[in-house]
Design a protein around this motif. Structure first.
Motif, short mmCIF file in Angstrom:
data_model
loop_
_atom_site.label_atom_id
_atom_site.label_comp_id
_atom_site.label_asym_id
_atom_site.label_seq_id
_atom_site.Cartn_x
_atom_site.Cartn_y
_atom_site.Cartn_z
N PHE A 1 -21.05 8.48 -27.83
CA PHE A 1 -19.78 8.45 -28.54
C PHE A 1 -18.61 8.22 -27.57
N THR A 2 -18.65 8.88 -26.42
CA THR A 2 -17.60 8.68 -25.43
C THR A 2 -17.56 7.23 -24.97
N GLY A 3 -18.74 6.64 -24.79
CA GLY A 3 -18.80 5.22 -24.43
C GLY A 3 -18.20 4.33 -25.50
N MET A 4 -18.43 4.67 -26.78
CA MET A 4 -17.85 3.89 -27.87
C MET A 4 -16.34 3.96 -27.86
N VAL A 5 -15.79 5.17 -27.70
CA VAL A 5 -14.34 5.35 -27.75
C VAL A 5 -13.66 4.64 -26.58
N LEU A 6 -14.13 4.92 -25.37
CA LEU A 6 -13.50 4.32 -24.19
C LEU A 6 -13.76 2.82 -24.13
N GLY A 7 -14.99 2.43 -24.48
CA GLY A 7 -15.32 1.00 -24.45
C GLY A 7 -14.50 0.20 -25.43
N TYR A 8 -14.31 0.74 -26.64
CA TYR A 8 -13.54 -0.02 -27.63
C TYR A 8 -12.06 -0.04 -27.28
N ALA A 9 -11.56 1.01 -26.63
CA ALA A 9 -10.18 0.99 -26.15
C ALA A 9 -10.01 -0.12 -25.11
N VAL A 10 -11.03 -0.32 -24.26
CA VAL A 10 -10.97 -1.37 -23.25
C VAL A 10 -11.05 -2.75 -23.91
N TYR A 11 -11.77 -2.86 -25.02
CA TYR A 11 -11.75 -4.12 -25.78
C TYR A 11 -10.31 -4.50 -26.13
N TYR A 12 -9.50 -3.49 -26.47
CA TYR A 12 -8.10 -3.77 -26.78
C TYR A 12 -7.35 -4.26 -25.55
N PHE A 13 -7.74 -3.81 -24.36
CA PHE A 13 -7.12 -4.30 -23.13
C PHE A 13 -7.25 -5.82 -23.03
N THR A 14 -8.49 -6.31 -23.23
CA THR A 14 -8.73 -7.74 -23.07
C THR A 14 -8.32 -8.55 -24.30
N ARG A 15 -8.08 -7.86 -25.42
CA ARG A 15 -7.65 -8.56 -26.64
C ARG A 15 -6.14 -8.79 -26.65
N LEU A 16 -5.38 -7.81 -26.15
CA LEU A 16 -3.92 -7.86 -26.23
C LEU A 16 -3.26 -8.20 -24.91
N SER A 17 -4.03 -8.45 -23.88
CA SER A 17 -3.45 -8.71 -22.55
C SER A 17 -2.51 -9.91 -22.57
N PHE A 18 -2.92 -10.97 -23.26
CA PHE A 18 -2.08 -12.17 -23.30
C PHE A 18 -0.72 -11.89 -23.95
N THR A 19 -0.72 -11.01 -24.96
CA THR A 19 0.53 -10.68 -25.64
C THR A 19 1.57 -10.13 -24.68
N TYR A 20 1.13 -9.35 -23.70
CA TYR A 20 2.07 -8.67 -22.81
C TYR A 20 2.30 -9.38 -21.48
N VAL A 21 1.65 -10.53 -21.30
CA VAL A 21 1.97 -11.34 -20.11
C VAL A 21 2.61 -12.67 -20.52
N LEU B 1 -2.03 1.88 -24.30
CA LEU B 1 -2.17 1.74 -22.84
C LEU B 1 -1.99 0.32 -22.34
N ILE B 2 -2.36 -0.69 -23.15
CA ILE B 2 -2.35 -2.06 -22.64
C ILE B 2 -0.96 -2.56 -22.29
N PRO B 3 0.12 -2.21 -23.01
CA PRO B 3 1.44 -2.66 -22.55
C PRO B 3 1.79 -2.11 -21.17
N LEU B 4 1.36 -0.87 -20.91
CA LEU B 4 1.62 -0.27 -19.61
C LEU B 4 0.81 -0.95 -18.52
N LEU B 5 -0.44 -1.30 -18.84
CA LEU B 5 -1.32 -1.90 -17.84
C LEU B 5 -0.96 -3.36 -17.59
N ALA B 6 -1.11 -4.20 -18.62
CA ALA B 6 -0.87 -5.64 -18.44
C ALA B 6 0.61 -5.93 -18.19
N GLY B 7 1.48 -5.31 -18.99
CA GLY B 7 2.91 -5.54 -18.81
C GLY B 7 3.40 -5.04 -17.46
N GLY B 8 2.89 -3.86 -17.05
CA GLY B 8 3.29 -3.31 -15.76
C GLY B 8 2.84 -4.18 -14.60
N LEU B 9 1.60 -4.65 -14.63
CA LEU B 9 1.08 -5.51 -13.56
C LEU B 9 1.83 -6.83 -13.52
#
Length: 575
Positions: free
Chosen positions: A140-160, A278-286
């Motif tokens: 279950f922990t893998g599902m939660v964290l893994g799917y949150a990371v899916y959002y990282f790679t899905r929305l990264s373009f939006t914030y760069v 988290l993704i605006p902080l990660l991708a936008g911050g970088l």
């Protein structure tokens, strides 16, 4: 056909005469019966035993209809190339896989079977329970964290995108072109990944491989420099983004019993909000500190590492690691599954309910499932309304009340926070209703929760329209709307897959993804024309009506049973 004991004896002579594995009855602790040595002493089935299993199952059913059929089914599944889990005997004891009412003399020479020490019985049950909960929590922990990371790679373009425009001189039209085909690719990939998860029987593989590949594509995007290449890579990213949700749907069904699934499903669904936060902080911050390429590279590397980690730690189902099914495990800890008939407290064997009828093809069973069509219709309207409000609420607040863009964004920010609370509460409430009223249709009880949420959405939209334009009131209205939208958004897929066999769970989840994505895609132009022709006095009443319609389309499922309940009813009717 030879009798069960005869077949058992022949199996024993072929392997090791007299070698047996004694399994304790979970009810009384008696050492009742066990399997030929070839299933237990070496851990490998060296000869096929389907005939032995079949005769054993048929004889035991004719005697007292109890649990040896389950052991026979496990034995039949073994082949010369498949390993039998070492924990089989303990698991069988824990889930009461052996009937203490079977005559011990038929299976063992001598008189009454010996009674296992109480300490050994308790240790076996505790070990299985501990392993089940530990493995489930890791998955279950893998599902939660893994799917949150899916959002990282899905929305990264939006914030760069803004940094790309400044660095490469791209126009808004070019930026729109890059992302234009992504929703179509994503919509189809959710369905295809669901079908593959069911066919291959390994949702962990699909989930982890998709996560690694989306990471690779984000890294590749960071190395490209032309619009055609950006567009091509981002379409490929959309094709693998769908590998996240539907495999999780199947794992949630595999690992969590119906009585508590809502709580866990809604908690997993909160990973949408975690990733989105988290993704605006990660991708936008970088992108702001280094460059847009760093903003794409960072999420990509994290996704690749996360995918390899989930592949190594997550498990497809409890049965694949030698544990009882989720329903069997729950039956040893909670009250037994109840028959769906009102007032009936007869016990129904959970695993027996999962012995699915394969005579009807998966597609035929899904397409004939009227409840699934109701869920699909609601899914369309929920996403249609959701996208309409998210697209236009900013403009309404800015145009009507002269609010600056930054403040308008702050006023609608309550949507995500309300959504997080709404998805968690919806699962908890629906689980409570099912525990409180076990004789009622479980799918119907979850449907009733969805209806209430849709009516709350109508009230929230109406409030945003008619309440005084104070910042706090508009923030509360948007938070209430997010609360009301995320509830059905969480429950629709879960309730839909609960009305189909486990073997079709991921496929059903993929099918339900189509109307949701279509609703989002269709929300742009119709609402734009509505605002243009009728203004906000036409926009808000239409949202209220659509919210009510979303509740009406699921009313046929008000009392619908889950798949397990429906099978229990049929089993009782034919008994």
């Amino acid at each position: 056909m030879a009798s069960g004991p005869a077949m058992a004896n022949r199996g024993g002579r072929r392997q090791r005469r007299g070698a047996e594995a004694v399994v304790a009855c979970a009810a009384c602790g008696s050492a009742a019966v066990a399997l030929p040595a070839c299933f237990t002493t070496s851990g490998t089935a060296r000869t096929p035993h389907s005939s032995f299993a079949g005769s054993l199952a048929s004889e035991e059913r004719s005697q007292d209809g109890l649990h040896l059929s389950r052991i026979a089914a496990a034995a039949a599944a073994a082949s010369p190339a498949r390993s039998v889990p070492a924990a089989f005997a303990a698991s069988a004891a824990t889930v009461a896989a052996v009937s203490c009412r079977a005559s011990p003399g038929r299976w063992r020479k001598g008189g009454a079977a010996p009674r296992l020490p109480a300490s050994r019985q308790a240790d076996a049950g505790t070990d299985v329970d501990s392993k089940f909960q530990r493995t489930r929590l890791v998955t279950f922990t893998g599902m939660v964290l893994g799917y949150a990371v899916y959002y990282f790679t899905r929305l990264s373009f939006t914030y760069v995108g803004l940094a790309m425009r400044e660095d490469l001189g791209l126009s808004m039209v070019q930026l729109g072109t890059i992302s234009s085909l992504f929703p179509l690719a994503y919509m189809n990939s959710k369905f295809l990944s669901g079908v593959l998860s069911d066919i291959l029987g390994s949702p962990v593989l699909i989930f982890s491989l998709g996560l690694v590949l989306t990471g690779v594509l984000n890294v590749a995007f960071s190395m490209a420099s032309t619009v055609p290449m950006f567009t091509f890579i981002w379409v490929l990213n959309g094709l693998f983004q769908g590998c996240g949700a539907t495999p999780c749907n199947k794992m949630l069904v595999n690992w969590f019993p119906a009585r508590s699934r809502g709580k866990w499903w809604s908690s997993w669904n909160a990973s949408h909000n975690v990733g989105g936060f988290l993704i605006p902080l990660l991708a936008g911050g970088l992108a702001a500190r280094y460059s847009w390429r760093a903003g794409m590279l960072g999420p990509g590397i994290i996704a690749m590492a996360a995918g390899l980690l989930t592949l190594a730690t997550m498990k497809d189902s409890p049965e694949k690691v030698g544990l009882p099914s989720a329903e069997d495990w729950a039956a040893t800890k909670f009250a037994p599954v109840q028959s769906a008939a009102a007032g009936d407290s007869a016990k129904v064997e959970p695993q027996q309910l999962y012995e699915e009828d394969d005579k009807e093809a998966v597609w035929k069973s899904l397409l004939r499932n009227r409840f699934l069509w109701c869920m699909a219709a609601m899914h369309f309207f929920i996403y249609f309304i959701r996208q309409g409000v998210l697209n236009w609420a900013h403009f309404y607040i800015m145009d009507n009340f002269g609010v600056p863009a930054l403040e308008a964004t702050a006023r609608v920010s309550g949507f995500e926070l309300g959504g997080l609370l709404g998805c968690i509460v919806s699962g908890q409430v629906s689980d409570w209703l099912i525990s409180r009223y076990p004789e009622r249709g479980a799918a119907g009880l979850r449907t009733q929760v969805m209806v209430v949420y849709s009516l709350v959405a109508a009230a929230a939209v109406f409030g945003l329209w008619v309440l005084p334009p104070l910042a706090i009131l508009q923030w509360i209205s948007m938070a209430a709307f997010g609360f009301a939208i995320y509830g059905p958004q969480t429950l629709i897929t879960m309730t839909g897959v609960e009305t189909v066999p486990r073997r079709a769970a991921a496929t059903a989840g993929g099918l339900l993804a189509y109307p949701a994505q279509l609703g989002s895609m269709c929300a742009g132009l119709p609402f734009a024309l509505l605002v243009q022709e009728l203004g906000w006095s036409g926009f808000f009443p239409s949202l209220v009506v659509l919210s009510v319609v979303s509740a009406l389309v699921v009313l046929p499922g008000w009392n619908a049973p889950s798949y397990l309940q429906a099978r229990a009813r049929r089993a009782k009717a034919t008994a």
